[in-house]
Design a protein around this motif. Structure first.
Motif, PDB file in Angstrom:
ATOM      1  N   CYS A 137     -38.576  35.324 -29.175  1.00  0.00           N
ATOM      2  CA  CYS A 137     -38.492  36.049 -27.897  1.00  0.00           C
ATOM      3  C   CYS A 137     -39.754  35.820 -27.069  1.00  0.00           C
ATOM      4  O   CYS A 137     -39.675  35.566 -25.859  1.00  0.00           O
ATOM      5  N   LYS A 138     -40.903  35.869 -27.698  1.00  0.00           N
ATOM      6  CA  LYS A 138     -42.161  35.616 -26.992  1.00  0.00           C
ATOM      7  C   LYS A 138     -42.193  34.187 -26.445  1.00  0.00           C
ATOM      8  O   LYS A 138     -42.602  33.955 -25.311  1.00  0.00           O
ATOM      9  N   ALA A 139     -41.749  33.245 -27.265  1.00  0.00           N
ATOM     10  CA  ALA A 139     -41.736  31.837 -26.840  1.00  0.00           C
ATOM     11  C   ALA A 139     -40.762  31.615 -25.683  1.00  0.00           C
ATOM     12  O   ALA A 139     -41.061  30.839 -24.757  1.00  0.00           O
ATOM     13  N   MET A 140     -39.623  32.292 -25.717  1.00  0.00           N
ATOM     14  CA  MET A 140     -38.655  32.152 -24.618  1.00  0.00           C
ATOM     15  C   MET A 140     -39.241  32.651 -23.302  1.00  0.00           C
ATOM     16  O   MET A 140     -39.052  32.025 -22.253  1.00  0.00           O
ATOM     17  N   ILE A 141     -39.958  33.751 -23.348  1.00  0.00           N
ATOM     18  CA  ILE A 141     -40.582  34.272 -22.131  1.00  0.00           C
ATOM     19  C   ILE A 141     -41.648  33.299 -21.627  1.00  0.00           C
ATOM     20  O   ILE A 141     -41.711  32.978 -20.438  1.00  0.00           O
ATOM     21  N   THR A 142     -42.464  32.788 -22.538  1.00  0.00           N
ATOM     22  CA  THR A 142     -43.499  31.815 -22.164  1.00  0.00           C
ATOM     23  C   THR A 142     -42.875  30.573 -21.543  1.00  0.00           C
ATOM     24  O   THR A 142     -43.328  30.083 -20.505  1.00  0.00           O
TER      25      THR A 142
END
Length: 152
Positions: A137-142
């Motif tokens: 999820c963090k990577a998708m936002i980044t």
């Protein structure tokens, strides 16, 4: 899923660009990309792979061998069984759907507009898609903030 047809009998990340899921004598090839801690699969490009073609590297597989695409019902069944199979395992197969990508892009827009923080955006994405790992999820936002898109 109760149906014996959809009981996974094996899996294999056959390269950096594909994963194979075995259902008895049938194989589904999932195109995608090996990431650091998971395989990111494209559910819209999955296809049935003939048994004799399992040994052919994905990039050497002729295009005509990739045309036996899964129906929407088959795609849903594969995603469900693969998600269940990898639920608590290290290095899972994760499917990037258009819905996940669209929501990530929407949340990235809210960050740009200073309505929410990156941390809040990742938490909202996780809340809406609870099966996704936190790091994903963090990577998708980044990625969404950087303008990265898989689907047009």
């Amino acid at each position: 899923m109760q149906d014996e047809k959809w009981r996974i009998t094996g899996t294999r990340i056959s390269s950096r660009s594909s994963a194979d899921v075995y259902y008895g004598n049938q194989t589904v090839r999932i195109p995608g990309e090996a990431m650091v801690s998971y395989f990111l699969g494209d559910p819209y490009e999955m296809f049935w792979l003939e048994k004799e073609d399992r040994v052919i590297w994905p990039w050497d597989l002729p295009e005509e061998k990739r045309k036996n695409r899964l129906s929407e019902a088959e795609r849903d069944a594969v995603m469900e069984t693969v998600n269940d199979h990898f639920r608590h395992r290290k290095e899972p197969v994760i499917f990037l759907t258009r819905e996940i990508e669209e929501r990530s892009l929407d949340l990235a827009d809210r960050i740009r507009e200073q309505q929410i923080s990156g941390r809040k955006a990742a938490a909202l994405l996780k809340k809406e898609f609870p099966d996704l790992p936190d790091d994903f999820c963090k990577a998708m936002i980044t990625d969404s903030l950087a303008g990265t898109k898989w689907y047009q």
